[in-house]
Design a protein around this motif. Structure first.
Motif: not given
Lengths: 91, 91, 91, 91, 91, 91, 91, 91, 91, 91
Positions: G3, G74-81, G83, G86-87, I29, I31, I33, J49
């Protein structure tokens, strides 16, 4: 009612006529020519977020004499005045 | 009537209470908590330049929770509204 | 008397003639060509706020050679001199 | 006579007393509390470059309430007024 | 002797010839092409303040290839060298 | 000889003693207290790149009163003077 | 899935059509026209780093109406979804 | 061996071809197209300071597609690798 | 649905735990980094403007580890995805 | 192999020891102490990554003496050298 404060820099020589043109745009309630880092501050007071979007991304793009703008959309208003009634937005 | 737009950054954690405190200061007609580069935008509407001076150099200095301010004093107002009557300044 | 300090950057090659032109503008009492981040500092001393507005938003816009300006309007003056009499403003 | 325009930001809560203290410093003819990016503008008018050096690097460093300063030393003055006589510098 | 350090950005492609042209300007003792935020640093060493004024507001404005300059005029020099004799200024 | 221009901001109240301390550091030939965006400009003239590295990353870090520094290392010097002989570097 | 959040300033008058054009670029999942310091925020969600490289250094360079961009990968994604599902990237 | 990290912004539409052109310049060992505030980062590894000077003030000025550069010259290198041998500089 | 992109700088050492805490805040939704000028980018997707106001001016102020935030509220979304259904906002 | 250029400002007095500490961090191949706007430039060369994410958001946060960092992640590398083999990443 959605309020937004729009900081505007005019193109060279355009401050006065730009201020007059902006003041006639529906949704813009006041335009201040100011001292300091920006030339003009416009206050938008519109019925809903869609109207603000239309104003900032379409209408302001069509107006001549604007160098750049920075829109500060208001999340909440604190005032002893009933601004919504005073400015009769969206009626 | 002298108008001024005051861009304000709050100290950490202070946005909400600061906005409420500012809105009660005589001479400040509206406080907007905003998205973007600043936390709050206050609009001052006072009777004369001496009152603006008192507000900015004395009153705002006494209020807790302000990190920094930048005052844009209005040289001229362009509006289809009669702001002076609406905000009954100096009464 | 309203005082304002106007920080001015000149267009390339225009510092000297611009300083001379500005020094002749009614309402501007002094123009300094300066070292540092700005090219010129003009001091405006006018009878009232309306005159400052006229000077900054109309007159300065008509003068050639100005790249950009930033007006710092004075809220209060502290001086052992009687500046108002010395500069006989508005006479 | 050497003139310099000194842009000053005050420490929090210190604008008013700092302005008064600065106005009493020999060599500073006027102090303006201003709207905009800086809190105060002081105008120094001293007899020679050595005096300006003493004022900026020694005197201003001893005054409480200053956050930071930026000195714009004037290379040349353009004015219809005889500033040197008016401010009787170096007497 | 008045010293000043002049930070200079050159127009695209002009660094080398500009440095050579500047080094021949009377009153400029050294020109350094530098790494970092500016392209060139010129050191001016002139007999008096009037000469510095002439150099910065007139001479530098006539030289091709300069994009912008920022002059840092020296209030005081601290050196174990006798710079004035070394650079025989004003002779 | 490697030259470098070092832009220095002093900690509050430290300009004068810092300038004196810096002027005694081997490798620093001159220190200017300046008007404008920085407090001091030091000129380093050292025998080789290793000496500049030692000066900037070790020596300057040990000196009290420095707030921040920005070193502009000179890639090339243009001067009608024989700076190397004049400052007898590396002797 | 990689991302990236791309902050975009449009050329004058180009915000609306640029947003529409960007939203059709493969790899860009959403385009927001925003208040504040930038005009548009595009979110890129691509299969791998090579695709992000292609998107940012080649594709965006071909699109008209972009003034400048700043890509925050984005190095890392934090999400309850979930993603990625979804995408449905890279399917 | 002298190393320098050169931060580069490309002219609109020029990132990809500029990166390729730079990578062929003698003295530049690597060019990275990057996310973030700059478009490209070039690493220069040259035999001596004179070569760096030639590269930055002459060669880079002749290459098309560069908008601006900021050279960070390395004072010291810390690495578990023997970079000098690896990049066989000056052979 | 109202979307906002929130640029966040964390306090020293707090990036990872802050990202996790933010990702659990209702209304946020995702986050990310990120590399570059900011540490984290949070995407808020809330039912209405009142919820965004509550999130930005109250909730984010209570979370530990945030150094500063800049909220870019979305005026309009352009996407081939039905974001509102995907993120089931306001359910 | 993923490369990233990390611009680092050290805390006061910490440049030298910080550079040494960083050079020992797995994944960081080189650390340069530099002239100019930043104190140190570290080059990260990691296998994927996820490793870069771990390095930037976790490892660098644990190292003492860092004031702030800005990571420029490389989208593409242009080099006549086979950097991947040279630095034997991921072995």
């Amino acid at each position: 009612m959605i309020n937004a404060i729009i900081l505007i820099n005019a193109e060279k020589g355009a401050i006065q006529p730009l201020a007059e043109r902006l003041a006639e745009v529906p949704g813009i309630s006041e335009v201040y020519s100011t001292c300091g880092r920006v030339d003009l501050v416009a206050v938008a007071r519109v019925a809903d977020f869609e109207a603000l979007s239309q104003l900032v991304t379409v209408r302001l793009n069509e107006i001549e004499g604007i160098h750049d703008t920075e829109t500060l959309s208001a999340l909440k208003v604190h005032s002893r005045h009933d601004l919504e009634t005073m400015f009769s937005v969206g009626l």
